[in-house]
Every structure is written in C-alpha cells, then in structure tokens.
Design an enzyme around this catalytic site. Structure first.
Site, PDB file in Angstrom:
ATOM      1  N   LYS A  12       0.764  -1.167   0.081  1.00  0.00           N
ATOM      2  CA  LYS A  12       0.085  -0.139  -0.199  1.00  0.00           C
ATOM      3  C   LYS A  12       0.956   1.146   0.172  1.00  0.00           C
ATOM      4  CE  LYS A  12      -3.139   2.216   3.295  1.00  0.00           C
ATOM      5  NZ  LYS A  12      -2.747   2.312   4.469  1.00  0.00           N
ATOM      6  N   TYR A  19      -1.090 -23.966   9.315  1.00  0.00           N
ATOM      7  CA  TYR A  19      -0.673 -23.507   8.067  1.00  0.00           C
ATOM      8  C   TYR A  19      -1.961 -23.042   7.177  1.00  0.00           C
ATOM      9  CZ  TYR A  19       1.355 -23.726   3.487  1.00  0.00           C
ATOM     10  OH  TYR A  19       2.000 -23.376   2.252  1.00  0.00           O
TER      11      TYR A  19
END
Ligand code: UDP
Length: 313
Positions: free
Chosen positions: A108, A148
C-alpha cells in the site's frame, strides 16, 4: 529507464529462489528477503554479485523497511511442509497472518502490486474432487495442519480486504504440490524423502496404505503460471498445479523404478488430517492465463533426480 523492482519474501526458499531467477531473467531488479528459517543462502548464492540482486535477511513478521520504490511484492515467506508446521506452529501462524499484514502494508505504502502465495491446503481434506477455486474447503482449524491452512486462509482474507478497502492491486495463487531442484532433503515431504531414501537404498516410508493421492507440478511450470498471474489483471484466486494425479504408493514405486533402487516400501502411520485426495481444477488458469503444465511427471522427476544425486553424492 530503470528496471522494475520486485520484492520476494521467502526468496531464499525453494519456490522463492526460482522466482528470483525468473524475475531477474525477465529484466527485473530483485530484492530477496528471508530470515533463513527454512530458506537457505545456498539457493541464492549464484545471484550474489549480480547488480540486479539484493538480499536482505529479515523476518517479515516485523516491520518491513525497503528503501525506494517497489513495483511488485511476491509474498512467499512461510514454512511449507507438514513437518515444519509441527516443529514451528507459531512461526507458521505468525508469518501467514502478521507477515502478510506487514507485506500488504508495504504494498500500500509503495503503491506496488501484491501477489500472495496461497495453497491447495486452503481446501483442507477436500470433499469435492478435483478442486475448483470456488470450493470453500474442509479444514480442521485445530488440527496440526490448521496452523498453516488457517494462516493461509486468513492471508487470503487479508489480501482481499486490502484490495477492497485500500485499493491495493492484489493477486492470489493457490499452489499445489510442487517439486524440483532446491527442495530441502530433510523437509519431510513425500518427494524429497522418497528420493533420498531410494538413493540411499533405505526403506521408503509410505504413510497409511498409500491410497491417498496428490498431483505433482514441476517447478518451472509453476513459476511460469505465477509469472503470468502476476502480470494479469485477475484479482480472485487461481489454482496453479498439474492435474496429473497419482496415489502415494504408486509414486513411491515410480521413484524406486526411476532410481533403480533396492529400497523396499514400508508403511507408517498416516498423519492426522492428511488429505485423502488432491488435484487442481485448472480451467481458470487455462482460460485467464492461457497456462497449462508442460512438463509431465516422468520428465520432471528425471531432472529432479540429478539434483538429489548431487546433494547425496
Ligand atoms: N508421505 C508419505 N511418506 C513420507 C512423506 C509423506 O507417505 O515419508 C505422504 C503424506 O502422508 C501425504 C503425501 O505423501 O499423503 C504427500 O505429502 P507431502 O508432505 O509431500 O505433502 P502434503 O501432504 O502437504 O500434500
């Protein structure tokens, strides 16, 4: 005009290092970031001294600082084998969640495109076969693979939120089992384990009766798919994998034949939540990226064997 610049987190890992090579070969300047927890300097040492390559040792769960502009971030940092999740459950959760947040924040800030390495593990132990991207999955959040699977599911959610809320240009690749040179011999996954066992004429350890299936992708095909996705304008997740499916027992037999090994197959207990089947539906990749795998398993395994022979001496 200066080269485009890409940051590859996890760039010293198996897939990350192949991506470093590919992006350099295509004219990018590459910053490889890795804390070397499961990555290795030996995967990128051939790039040291290349003016287009820079290595930064850093754990991306902490604030990431990169000087200057960035055009793209490929977020590949994460332990990625079941043994790793068992040994490093907290780091696995942290890099998928905090690490993805930091990497998205950087995207960003730099106005860079962001590509998330997601995984077929988001489908868990799938009840739909083959798995299309539209399938929401069947994951046990508290199982040992949950650290995970859920971290990557969170990472996908975070990536879409940064896209929708902050307007970051994002891409998500769901990577299926991939193999090739630079896999860690000791990472506990089927392919490096079977190759090492076969080359040493040790027993080949098939978990359960070996009827569970996987679909193995040669690394060059995967990298091509990722490269195309990174340069496409498609925001939603795309499966990249080879739909050539095989049972693990047949796979073990295939590796014994390929290596001419004297190894025998023995059976060990099947780990909990081990997916019974896995095969990508790649209609989307075909349609959107005009991509499909070009290296079949016989050819890919032959190339990979050379690497394992060198490693084992
Ligand atoms: N597997 C096996 N023996 C081993 C390592 C793995 O039979 O020594 C099996 C494992 O249980 C799974 C399959 O091979 O069903 C693929 O395992 P891997 O760890 O490579 O990847 P994943 O389970 O994440 O697809």
């Amino acid at each position: 005009m200066s080269n485009k610049k890409v940051l590859i987190t996890g760039g010293a890992g198996f897939l990350g290092s192949h991506l470093c090579d590919r992006f350099i070969n295509n004219g990018y300047d590459v910053i490889c970031m890795d804390n070397l927890l499961t990555g290795s300097a030996s995967n990128i040492e051939h790039l040291f001294g290349n003016p287009s390559f820079q290595f930064i040792e850093h754990d991306v769960t902490n604030y990431i600082y990169v000087k200057g502009n960035l055009d793209m971030i490929l977020h590949f940092a994460s332990p990625a084998s079941p043994i790793d999740y068992l040994e490093m459950p907290i780091q696995t959760l942290k890099v998928g969640s905090l690490g993805t947040h930091k990497a998205l924040g950087l995207a960003k800030e730099k106005n860079a495109r962001f590509l998330l390495a997601s995984t077929s593990e988001v489908y868990g132990d799938p009840q739909i076969h083959p798995q299309p991207e539209s399938y929401w999955g069947n994951v046990n959040p508290i199982g040992f693979r949950g650290v995970y699977d859920e971290a990557k599911r969170f990472a996908e959610a975070m990536t879409m939120a940064y896209h929708r809320f902050h307007g970051v240009e994002t891409r998500i690749v769901r990577i299926f089992n991939t193999y090739g040179a630079r896999m860690r011999l000791e990472d506990g996954r089927a392919l490096p384990t079977f190759m090492s066992q076969a080359l040493r004429n040790e027993d080949i350890t098939v978990f359960g009766d070996g009827s569970q299936s996987r679909s193995f992708t040669y690394v060059d095909d995967l990298v091509e798919g990722i490269y195309r996705l990174a340069h496409s304008d498609y925001v939603e997740p795309v499966n990249i994998g080879n739909p050539q499916e095989i049972t693990i027992l047949e796979f073990a037999e295939e590796i014994i034949r390929l290596t001419g090994s004297k190894s025998k197959i023995i059976h060990k207990e099947l780990p909990k939540d081990d997916p019974q089947v896995r095969k990508p539906d790649i209609s989307k990749a075909r349609e959107i990226l005009s991509w499909e795998p070009e290296v079949d398993r016989a050819a890919g395994l032959k190339k990979t064997l050379e690497y394992f022979k060198e490693q084992i001496g």
